[in-house]
Every structure is written in C-alpha cells, then in structure tokens.
Design a protein around this motif. Structure first.
Motif, PDB file in Angstrom:
ATOM      1  N   SER A   3      -2.856   4.978   4.463  1.00 50.41           N
ATOM      2  CA  SER A   3      -2.420   6.372   4.574  1.00 50.41           C
ATOM      3  C   SER A   3      -1.224   6.650   3.670  1.00 50.41           C
ATOM      4  O   SER A   3      -0.529   5.729   3.230  1.00 50.41           O
ATOM      5  N   GLU A   4      -0.988   7.912   3.425  1.00 53.71           N
ATOM      6  CA  GLU A   4       0.129   8.327   2.573  1.00 53.71           C
ATOM      7  C   GLU A   4       1.480   7.819   3.080  1.00 53.71           C
ATOM      8  O   GLU A   4       2.300   7.372   2.280  1.00 53.71           O
ATOM      9  N   THR A  26       4.133   5.743   0.824  1.00 53.22           N
ATOM     10  CA  THR A  26       5.515   6.205   0.662  1.00 53.22           C
ATOM     11  C   THR A  26       6.496   5.100   1.060  1.00 53.22           C
ATOM     12  O   THR A  26       7.474   4.846   0.352  1.00 53.22           O
ATOM     13  N   GLN A  39      -0.897  -0.323  -3.874  1.00 52.60           N
ATOM     14  CA  GLN A  39      -0.964   1.100  -3.551  1.00 52.60           C
ATOM     15  C   GLN A  39      -2.180   1.746  -4.204  1.00 52.60           C
ATOM     16  O   GLN A  39      -2.881   2.540  -3.582  1.00 52.60           O
ATOM     17  N   LYS A  86      -5.178   3.423  -2.112  1.00 52.72           N
ATOM     18  CA  LYS A  86      -5.541   4.840  -2.297  1.00 52.72           C
ATOM     19  C   LYS A  86      -7.033   4.985  -2.581  1.00 52.72           C
ATOM     20  O   LYS A  86      -7.663   5.931  -2.115  1.00 52.72           O
TER      21      LYS A  86
END
Length: 149
Positions: free
Chosen positions: A11-12, A16, A35, A39
């Motif tokens: 998830s985002e 982050t 990452q 994604k």
C-alpha cells in the motif's frame, strides 16, 4: 497471505514509510527496487479485484495495462531466473499465475469481440462460481458426486 493483508502490505503508506526511513536509516537505503516491485503488485491486485463497472477492466484502462505489463514482466523475470539459475517461484505457483493473468486478458478480449462487452469486473473471475455450480449439481442429483467431476 490473505487478500486484506496483501493490500495492507502493498500500500501507499508502506511505500511512504520506506521513503522516510531510507533517508534516516541504513537498512532501507536501497529500497527503490522493492518499492517499484511492490507498486507493480499493488496495481496488479487492483486490476484483478475490480468490483463495479466504474472500477472494471476496460481495454484502455490502467488496470488492463497493469495486468498486461505485469505478465510481460513476470515472463521476463522467469526467463532471467532460469537463465541465471536463480531461485524462482514454485512451478505450480508460476504456472497458476500465468494462467490466471493470461486467462483474464483472453476472457476480456473474447467477451469484447463476441459480445461487445465494454468492461469486465475481474473480482468475479474466481473458482467460487464453478464450485457453486458443482455443489448445486451434487445436491440436486444423485447421479453426480464430487468424484464425477
């Protein structure tokens, strides 16, 4: 891994956090490729889990492209792993994922061409419907048992 946990992991907020911690700690310094891969997985999961016409798979949608691009990437990854004698997914997992992704795209192409279908809600493509038909047939008829199938 269950689906809600996978959506949480890929998830985002996790991406982050990886960005933030890569600036502050040595361990996740080189997390860019992780990452990027994560994604891709998230986009694939979103593409395979559309539940409404608004979110559905369409020929020109990002979801369609994410499935198609992931399939390309996956085939390259498999080939590279074999060529370099690197570990890869189990043979059955690899085969199952390829079948699932190719079948999703082919089912959509067939329905678009033959039935003029404009979109496909991909979350409906699972074994549940087939299992329901088989169990209903077994319950309603003494001729059919699970061993028949």
């Amino acid at each position: 891994m269950n689906v809600p946990m996978a959506f949480y992991l890929f998830s985002e907020p996790v991406f982050t956090a990886m960005d933030i911690y890569s600036d502050r700690h040595d361990d996740p310094k080189d997390s860019g490729s992780t990452q990027f891969f994560s994604k891709r997985i998230l986009n694939l999961m979103k593409g395979m889990m559309s539940r409404s016409p608004k979110d559905a798979l369409r020929e020109t949608s990002k979801k369609y492209q994410s499935i198609d691009k992931f399939l390309e990437y996956f085939l390259e990854w498999e080939e590279g792993a074999k060529k370099n004698k690197m570990p890869f997914l189990s043979q059955s997992t690899c085969y199952g994922l390829k079948v699932t992704l190719k079948a999703t795209l082919e089912i959509f192409a067939f329905l678009k061409q033959k039935c003029d279908l404009q979109y496909l809600m991909t979350s409906r493509l699972n074994q549940d419907a087939l299992e329901n038909i088989i169990s209903r047939s077994c319950r309603e008829s003494k001729l059919y048992t699970i061993f028949f199938f």
